[in-house]
Design an enzyme around this catalytic site. Structure first.
Site, mmCIF file in Angstrom:
data_model
loop_
_atom_site.group_PDB
_atom_site.id
_atom_site.type_symbol
_atom_site.label_atom_id
_atom_site.label_comp_id
_atom_site.label_asym_id
_atom_site.label_seq_id
_atom_site.Cartn_x
_atom_site.Cartn_y
_atom_site.Cartn_z
ATOM 1 N N CYS A 59 1.331 6.725 -5.989
ATOM 2 C CA CYS A 59 0.862 7.297 -4.721
ATOM 3 C C CYS A 59 -0.440 8.052 -4.939
ATOM 4 O O CYS A 59 -0.501 8.956 -5.772
ATOM 5 C CB CYS A 59 1.875 8.286 -4.175
ATOM 6 N N CYS B 187 5.778 5.820 5.031
ATOM 7 C CA CYS B 187 6.386 6.887 4.248
ATOM 8 C C CYS B 187 6.143 8.144 5.052
ATOM 9 O O CYS B 187 4.996 8.579 5.199
ATOM 10 C CB CYS B 187 5.728 6.976 2.869
#
Ligand code: SAM
Ligand code: DTB
Ligand code: SF4
Length: 324
Positions: A96, A188
């Site tokens: 990420c 997300c």
């Protein structure tokens, strides 16, 4: 059956169950949809640090507060991919990349991020970015590069949000989420507990997520990392039982989503973290740094998982279309 019509009452009833009953139900849902012995390891990298124009009261990267933070311009692609490779070697299957931007820039910096995404995908990892607000064209370009997920948190309930952030609205967050969804990238989206919100605010956030159709594929639950210099630095820490209740509720109302035990693990004992995993969380961040704040050492996590008879997933967990 997945439900998208949850009410605050439904969710409150679940959250307030006697803990043994809550955990029993959460574990039942968990094992129906996931391997209860496996967690996904993700790694975080701050690709652009600090000087953010937003005023998020929890955030060490906001230019509004004086924190001990070393700002850093956008990293280059080679450095970023070296970090991704190292994360993969440490057991992470998702990488990420976070940037302290109000909105993703247009031009060469964005092109560089797109290249990072392609590079991470070429390593066989899931790629996630969190770059602030996106327009449709940016979302589409990230999708084309093969981005697996876009992280954009709602953070808290719509009612409490204004006490935490004044420089952008809840609706702007929702608009970016809608563009990401339209592009085909998975979502997300989660939030933070421990910012002085009520239990109803925590559930108000979960409700925002669980009423979406489809549910966000990934739901990070962070507890506030209290950073010196931010307006929230003096708040009390969130206890493990409270953390576990929020996780168990998320697990029950969003059965197929990956629920991530995200920031705040250093404040928990090993047993507190174990409880959160038993409550249905199935992912953690690996590595001793989140974006700018500390996280448990990888070796500590390895020991904890092995003491629990659990393991890291070896393969990516989220399907996305290949880069075009
Ligand atoms: N600037 C972009 C944005 O806000 O969307 C991306 C980076 S931002 C640091 C990503 C997320 O990190 C925030 O939405 C927030 O939920 C989380 N976060 C930031 N500071 C935190 C803290 N001190 N404790 C827990 N979570 C935090
Ligand atoms: C999320 O929900 N948690 C991660 C990730 N998404 C980007 C970030 C946590 C940041 C914690 C504070 C910091 O290290 O700066
Ligand atoms: Fe900026 Fe994101 Fe931090 Fe808010 S959370 S101040 S938008 S980096």
């Amino acid at each position: 059956m997945l439900r998208h019509d949850w009410t605050l009452d439904d969710v409150r009833q679940i959250h307030d169950l006697p803990l043994p009953e809550l955990l029993y139900r959460a574990q039942g849902v968990h094992r129906e949809h996931h391997d209860p012995a496996a967690v996904q390891g993700c790694a975080l990298l701050s690709i652009k640090t600090g000087h953010c124009p937003e005023d998020c009261a929890y955030c060490p990267q906001s230019a509004h507060y004086k924190t001990e933070l070393e700002a850093q311009r956008l990293l280059d692609v080679t450095e970023t991919l070296a970090m991704a490779k190292a994360a993969k070697a440490n057991g992470a299957t998702r990488f990420c990349m976070g940037a302290a931007w109000r909105e993703a820039p247009r031009g060469p910096e964005f092109d560089r991020v797109v290249e990072m995404v392609r590079g991470v995908r070429d390593l066989g990892m899931e790629a996630c970015c969190t770059l602030g607000m996106l327009d449709q064209d940016q979302a589409d370009r990230l999708a084309e590069a093969g981005l697996t997920a876009y992280n954009h948190n709602l953070d808290t309930s719509p009612e409490f949000y204004g006490q935490i952030i004044t420089t952008r609205t809840y609706q702007e967050r929702l608009d970016t989420l809608a563009r990401v969804r339209l592009s085909g990238i998975t979502l997300c989206c989660g939030g933070i507990i421990g910012m002085g919100e009520s239990v109803d605010d925590r559930l108000g956030l979960l409700l925002q997520l669980a009423r979406q159709d489809p549910h966000p594929e990934s739901v990070p639950i962070n507890s506030l990392v209290r950073v010196h210099g931010t307006p929230l630095e003096k708040l009390p820490p969130v206890g493990a039982l409270e953390f576990a209740r929020v996780i168990a509720t998320a697990r029950i109302i969003m059965p197929t989503s990956i629920v991530r035990l995200s920031a705040g693990r250093l404040e928990l004992s090993d047993e507190g973290q174990a409880l959160c995993l038993l409550a249905g969380a199935n992912s953690i961040f690996l590595g001793d740094r989140l974006l700018t704040t500390p996280n448990p050492e990888a070796s500590h996590d390895e020991r904890l998982l092995s003491r629990m008879g659990m393991r890291l997933c070896e393969e990516p967990m989220t399907e996305t279309r290949p880069p075009s």
